[in-house]
Design a protein around this motif. Structure first.
Motif, PDB file in Angstrom:
ATOM      1  N   THR A 259       0.847  -1.194   0.000  1.00 37.74           N
ATOM      2  CA  THR A 259       0.000   0.000   0.000  1.00 37.74           C
ATOM      3  C   THR A 259       0.883   1.246   0.000  1.00 37.74           C
ATOM      4  O   THR A 259       2.083   1.174   0.299  1.00 37.74           O
ATOM      5  N   MET A 260       0.287   2.370  -0.302  1.00 37.97           N
ATOM      6  CA  MET A 260       1.037   3.633  -0.329  1.00 37.97           C
ATOM      7  C   MET A 260       1.630   3.951   1.041  1.00 37.97           C
ATOM      8  O   MET A 260       2.733   4.482   1.132  1.00 37.97           O
ATOM      9  N   GLU A 261       0.907   3.616   2.115  1.00 40.05           N
ATOM     10  CA  GLU A 261       1.398   3.893   3.462  1.00 40.05           C
ATOM     11  C   GLU A 261       2.646   3.066   3.757  1.00 40.05           C
ATOM     12  O   GLU A 261       3.617   3.563   4.329  1.00 40.05           O
ATOM     13  N   VAL A 262       2.618   1.814   3.372  1.00 37.88           N
ATOM     14  CA  VAL A 262       3.769   0.937   3.602  1.00 37.88           C
ATOM     15  C   VAL A 262       4.948   1.390   2.738  1.00 37.88           C
ATOM     16  O   VAL A 262       6.089   1.430   3.207  1.00 37.88           O
ATOM     17  N   LYS A 263       4.664   1.761   1.499  1.00 35.70           N
ATOM     18  CA  LYS A 263       5.730   2.254   0.615  1.00 35.70           C
ATOM     19  C   LYS A 263       6.379   3.503   1.195  1.00 35.70           C
ATOM     20  O   LYS A 263       7.596   3.667   1.130  1.00 35.70           O
ATOM     21  N   ALA A 264       5.572   4.380   1.792  1.00 32.05           N
ATOM     22  CA  ALA A 264       6.112   5.600   2.402  1.00 32.05           C
ATOM     23  C   ALA A 264       7.028   5.248   3.569  1.00 32.05           C
ATOM     24  O   ALA A 264       8.112   5.840   3.724  1.00 32.05           O
ATOM     25  N   ALA A 265       6.618   4.295   4.388  1.00 33.75           N
ATOM     26  CA  ALA A 265       7.449   3.875   5.523  1.00 33.75           C
ATOM     27  C   ALA A 265       8.755   3.249   5.036  1.00 33.75           C
ATOM     28  O   ALA A 265       9.830   3.529   5.591  1.00 33.75           O
ATOM     29  N   ILE A 266       8.673   2.427   4.005  1.00 36.59           N
ATOM     30  CA  ILE A 266       9.885   1.811   3.461  1.00 36.59           C
ATOM     31  C   ILE A 266      10.792   2.874   2.854  1.00 36.59           C
ATOM     32  O   ILE A 266      12.019   2.830   3.033  1.00 36.59           O
ATOM     33  N   ASN A 267      10.212   3.857   2.162  1.00 35.39           N
ATOM     34  CA  ASN A 267      11.024   4.943   1.597  1.00 35.39           C
ATOM     35  C   ASN A 267      11.747   5.715   2.689  1.00 35.39           C
ATOM     36  O   ASN A 267      12.911   6.098   2.518  1.00 35.39           O
ATOM     37  N   ASN A 268      11.074   5.935   3.816  1.00 35.73           N
ATOM     38  CA  ASN A 268      11.727   6.623   4.941  1.00 35.73           C
ATOM     39  C   ASN A 268      12.887   5.800   5.475  1.00 35.73           C
ATOM     40  O   ASN A 268      13.951   6.338   5.796  1.00 35.73           O
ATOM     41  N   ALA A 269      12.706   4.499   5.569  1.00 32.78           N
ATOM     42  CA  ALA A 269      13.786   3.625   6.030  1.00 32.78           C
ATOM     43  C   ALA A 269      14.960   3.663   5.059  1.00 32.78           C
ATOM     44  O   ALA A 269      16.124   3.709   5.471  1.00 32.78           O
ATOM     45  N   ILE A 270      14.665   3.668   3.776  1.00 33.05           N
ATOM     46  CA  ILE A 270      15.719   3.743   2.755  1.00 33.05           C
ATOM     47  C   ILE A 270      16.495   5.049   2.891  1.00 33.05           C
ATOM     48  O   ILE A 270      17.730   5.052   2.835  1.00 33.05           O
ATOM     49  N   CYS A 271      15.793   6.145   3.084  1.00 31.08           N
ATOM     50  CA  CYS A 271      16.456   7.445   3.253  1.00 31.08           C
ATOM     51  C   CYS A 271      17.377   7.435   4.470  1.00 31.08           C
ATOM     52  O   CYS A 271      18.507   7.945   4.397  1.00 31.08           O
ATOM     53  N   GLU A 272      16.921   6.872   5.569  1.00 27.70           N
ATOM     54  CA  GLU A 272      17.747   6.812   6.771  1.00 27.70           C
ATOM     55  C   GLU A 272      18.976   5.933   6.552  1.00 27.70           C
ATOM     56  O   GLU A 272      20.066   6.259   7.025  1.00 27.70           O
ATOM     57  N   LEU A 273      18.814   4.825   5.849  1.00 33.58           N
ATOM     58  CA  LEU A 273      19.960   3.963   5.556  1.00 33.58           C
ATOM     59  C   LEU A 273      20.976   4.675   4.666  1.00 33.58           C
ATOM     60  O   LEU A 273      22.188   4.542   4.857  1.00 33.58           O
ATOM     61  N   GLU A 274      20.486   5.444   3.699  1.00 37.45           N
ATOM     62  CA  GLU A 274      21.389   6.193   2.827  1.00 37.45           C
ATOM     63  C   GLU A 274      22.170   7.241   3.615  1.00 37.45           C
ATOM     64  O   GLU A 274      23.366   7.437   3.387  1.00 37.45           O
ATOM     65  N   LYS A 275      21.501   7.909   4.558  1.00 36.29           N
ATOM     66  CA  LYS A 275      22.192   8.875   5.425  1.00 36.29           C
ATOM     67  C   LYS A 275      23.257   8.174   6.258  1.00 36.29           C
ATOM     68  O   LYS A 275      24.379   8.662   6.398  1.00 36.29           O
ATOM     69  N   LEU A 276      22.888   7.030   6.825  1.00 33.35           N
ATOM     70  CA  LEU A 276      23.831   6.268   7.636  1.00 33.35           C
ATOM     71  C   LEU A 276      25.036   5.840   6.811  1.00 33.35           C
ATOM     72  O   LEU A 276      26.173   5.923   7.265  1.00 33.35           O
TER      73      LEU A 276
END
Length: 54
Positions: free
Chosen positions: A24-41
């Motif tokens: 769902t769009m909500e789950v995709k948004a949460a996964i995108n946030n996790a991806i962004c945090e991993l990229e920062k890390l």
């Protein structure tokens, strides 16, 4: 054997992109946030800097 954090993060990001398929769009948004945090890390880890600079 040494642990390559950047390679591990790249692998996890690729897995997360695969996990987004069919979600769902909500789950995709949460996964995108996790991806962004991993990229920062990954960026901080490669530079060997502290995560929270004040």
């Amino acid at each position: 054997m040494s642990f390559d954090l950047a390679s591990y993060i790249n692998c996890r990001v690729a897995q997360l992109h695969e996990d987004k398929k069919g979600q769902t769009m909500e789950v995709k948004a949460a996964i995108n946030n996790a991806i962004c945090e991993l990229e920062k890390l990954k960026t901080v880890a490669v530079r060997d800097e502290p995560i929270n600079k004040h």
